[in-house]
Design a protein around this motif. Structure first.
Motif, PDB file in Angstrom:
ATOM      1  N   ALA A 100       0.822  -1.200   0.000  1.00 36.03           N
ATOM      2  CA  ALA A 100       0.000   0.000   0.000  1.00 36.03           C
ATOM      3  C   ALA A 100       0.860   1.255   0.000  1.00 36.03           C
ATOM      4  CB  ALA A 100      -0.916  -0.013   1.216  1.00 36.03           C
ATOM      5  N   ASP A 101       2.051   1.188   0.548  1.00 37.56           N
ATOM      6  CA  ASP A 101       2.930   2.345   0.650  1.00 37.56           C
ATOM      7  C   ASP A 101       3.799   2.581  -0.575  1.00 37.56           C
ATOM      8  OD1 ASP A 101       2.445   3.734   2.868  1.00 37.56           O
ATOM      9  OD2 ASP A 101       4.171   3.028   4.016  1.00 37.56           O
ATOM     10  N   SER A 102       3.901   1.627  -1.487  1.00 33.32           N
ATOM     11  CA  SER A 102       4.876   1.735  -2.570  1.00 33.32           C
ATOM     12  C   SER A 102       4.594   2.896  -3.503  1.00 33.32           C
ATOM     13  CB  SER A 102       4.949   0.434  -3.359  1.00 33.32           C
ATOM     14  OG  SER A 102       3.731   0.225  -4.059  1.00 33.32           O
ATOM     15  N   GLY A 103       3.333   3.263  -3.739  1.00 29.29           N
ATOM     16  CA  GLY A 103       3.013   4.371  -4.628  1.00 29.29           C
ATOM     17  C   GLY A 103       3.598   5.686  -4.151  1.00 29.29           C
ATOM     18  N   PRO A 104       3.294   6.111  -2.918  1.00 27.43           N
ATOM     19  CA  PRO A 104       3.856   7.371  -2.443  1.00 27.43           C
ATOM     20  C   PRO A 104       5.384   7.367  -2.374  1.00 27.43           C
ATOM     21  CG  PRO A 104       1.974   6.772  -1.110  1.00 27.43           C
ATOM     22  CD  PRO A 104       2.262   5.612  -2.026  1.00 27.43           C
ATOM     23  N   ARG A 105       5.989   6.225  -1.997  1.00 25.40           N
ATOM     24  CA  ARG A 105       7.456   6.170  -1.954  1.00 25.40           C
ATOM     25  C   ARG A 105       8.042   6.259  -3.349  1.00 25.40           C
ATOM     26  NH1 ARG A 105       9.280   1.035   0.541  1.00 25.40           N
ATOM     27  NH2 ARG A 105       7.101   0.629   0.801  1.00 25.40           N
ATOM     28  N   CYS A 106       7.383   5.645  -4.294  1.00 26.26           N
ATOM     29  CA  CYS A 106       7.865   5.602  -5.670  1.00 26.26           C
ATOM     30  C   CYS A 106       7.849   6.994  -6.305  1.00 26.26           C
ATOM     31  CB  CYS A 106       6.982   4.640  -6.460  1.00 26.26           C
ATOM     32  SG  CYS A 106       7.440   4.404  -8.165  1.00 26.26           S
ATOM     33  N   THR A 107       6.924   7.841  -5.886  1.00 28.14           N
ATOM     34  CA  THR A 107       6.778   9.168  -6.494  1.00 28.14           C
ATOM     35  C   THR A 107       7.087  10.297  -5.508  1.00 28.14           C
ATOM     36  OG1 THR A 107       4.422   9.175  -5.933  1.00 28.14           O
ATOM     37  CG2 THR A 107       5.031   8.336  -8.119  1.00 28.14           C
ATOM     38  N   ALA A 108       7.877  10.012  -4.491  1.00 23.90           N
ATOM     39  CA  ALA A 108       8.130  10.999  -3.437  1.00 23.90           C
ATOM     40  C   ALA A 108       8.790  12.269  -3.984  1.00 23.90           C
ATOM     41  CB  ALA A 108       8.994  10.387  -2.338  1.00 23.90           C
ATOM     42  N   ALA A 109       9.781  12.130  -4.849  1.00 25.56           N
ATOM     43  CA  ALA A 109      10.476  13.309  -5.376  1.00 25.56           C
ATOM     44  C   ALA A 109       9.530  14.169  -6.208  1.00 25.56           C
ATOM     45  CB  ALA A 109      11.678  12.878  -6.212  1.00 25.56           C
ATOM     46  N   GLU A 110       8.714  13.520  -7.018  1.00 24.27           N
ATOM     47  CA  GLU A 110       7.769  14.261  -7.842  1.00 24.27           C
ATOM     48  C   GLU A 110       6.721  14.959  -6.987  1.00 24.27           C
ATOM     49  OE1 GLU A 110       8.680  11.132  -8.413  1.00 24.27           O
ATOM     50  OE2 GLU A 110       9.570  11.134 -10.415  1.00 24.27           O
ATOM     51  N   ARG A 111       6.301  14.314  -5.909  1.00 24.74           N
ATOM     52  CA  ARG A 111       5.309  14.929  -5.014  1.00 24.74           C
ATOM     53  C   ARG A 111       5.896  16.144  -4.286  1.00 24.74           C
ATOM     54  NH1 ARG A 111       0.703  11.902  -4.678  1.00 24.74           N
ATOM     55  NH2 ARG A 111       0.892   9.766  -5.422  1.00 24.74           N
ATOM     56  N   ARG A 112       7.179  16.092  -3.937  1.00 26.03           N
ATOM     57  CA  ARG A 112       7.824  17.261  -3.326  1.00 26.03           C
ATOM     58  C   ARG A 112       7.887  18.411  -4.328  1.00 26.03           C
ATOM     59  NH1 ARG A 112      11.158  13.297  -1.144  1.00 26.03           N
ATOM     60  NH2 ARG A 112      12.723  13.647  -2.740  1.00 26.03           N
ATOM     61  N   ILE A 140       3.109  11.855 -12.307  1.00 27.11           N
ATOM     62  CA  ILE A 140       2.978  11.157 -11.025  1.00 27.11           C
ATOM     63  C   ILE A 140       1.960  10.041 -11.135  1.00 27.11           C
ATOM     64  CG2 ILE A 140       2.129  11.424  -8.648  1.00 27.11           C
ATOM     65  CD1 ILE A 140       3.408  14.211  -8.654  1.00 27.11           C
ATOM     66  N   GLU A 141       0.834  10.330 -11.783  1.00 26.88           N
ATOM     67  CA  GLU A 141      -0.209   9.311 -11.941  1.00 26.88           C
ATOM     68  C   GLU A 141       0.302   8.126 -12.760  1.00 26.88           C
ATOM     69  OE1 GLU A 141      -4.590   9.069 -13.964  1.00 26.88           O
ATOM     70  OE2 GLU A 141      -4.056  10.917 -12.916  1.00 26.88           O
ATOM     71  N   ALA A 142       1.016   8.403 -13.843  1.00 28.47           N
ATOM     72  CA  ALA A 142       1.545   7.322 -14.677  1.00 28.47           C
ATOM     73  C   ALA A 142       2.607   6.515 -13.936  1.00 28.47           C
ATOM     74  CB  ALA A 142       2.119   7.896 -15.966  1.00 28.47           C
ATOM     75  N   LYS A 143       3.470   7.202 -13.209  1.00 28.84           N
ATOM     76  CA  LYS A 143       4.535   6.507 -12.476  1.00 28.84           C
ATOM     77  C   LYS A 143       3.960   5.683 -11.333  1.00 28.84           C
ATOM     78  CE  LYS A 143       9.101   7.282 -10.524  1.00 28.84           C
ATOM     79  NZ  LYS A 143      10.116   8.279 -10.181  1.00 28.84           N
ATOM     80  N   ALA A 144       2.929   6.209 -10.658  1.00 28.09           N
ATOM     81  CA  ALA A 144       2.310   5.464  -9.552  1.00 28.09           C
ATOM     82  C   ALA A 144       1.659   4.186 -10.056  1.00 28.09           C
ATOM     83  CB  ALA A 144       1.301   6.328  -8.831  1.00 28.09           C
ATOM     84  N   ALA A 145       1.122   4.219 -11.278  1.00 29.67           N
ATOM     85  CA  ALA A 145       0.488   3.034 -11.838  1.00 29.67           C
ATOM     86  C   ALA A 145       1.506   1.940 -12.185  1.00 29.67           C
ATOM     87  CB  ALA A 145      -0.306   3.414 -13.082  1.00 29.67           C
TER      88      ALA A 145
END
Length: 125
Positions: free
Chosen positions: A21-33, A115-120
């Motif tokens: 469940a946590d992998s999405g936010p960790r995977c896109t952390a830099a983009e979210r910042r 971010i959406e594409a990378k999270a998928a």
């Protein structure tokens, strides 16, 4: 013995589910910042457009502080060459700020799609 192995197996399953469940936010952390930074710049630019000016930190300057009743004496004086941050209003170029806002909003839209594409496609672990 089988009874004590079951709780640890269940605990391992819970940990595995939590990591998935946590992998999405960790995977896109830099983009979210970066997205948060862009959102802050958009808000700052919109505020400047609404006010018609921007607060700019002024540099340099010196000040004199007079103190009455210090810890070791009754009267004192100090000279400060680096006072706290001071700001002053500066008029904005409306056309330039609107172009800047358009560019930031376009960058935000592209980054949100990225971010959406990378999270998928983020790995599950």
């Amino acid at each position: 013995m089988a009874v004590s192995a079951r709780p640890s197996f269940a605990f391992a399953l819970i940990l595995a589910a939590a990591s998935c469940a946590d992998s999405g936010p960790r995977c896109t952390a830099a983009e979210r910042r970066e997205l948060a930074t862009i959102d802050g710049l958009i808000a700052e630019t919109r505020g400047g457009l609404q006010r018609g000016y921007r607060d700019v930190a002024s540099t340099g300057g010196a000040s004199v502080n007079f103190c009455l009743g210090g810890a070791g004496s009754n009267v004192g004086m100090s000279f400060c060459t680096a006072p706290g941050p001071r700001t002053r209003p500066v008029p904005i170029d409306r056309a330039s700020e609107e172009r800047k806002l358009s560019a930031l909003e376009a960058r935000r839209g592209a980054l949100a799609a990225q971010i959406e594409a990378k999270a998928a496609t983020c790995p599950a672990n």
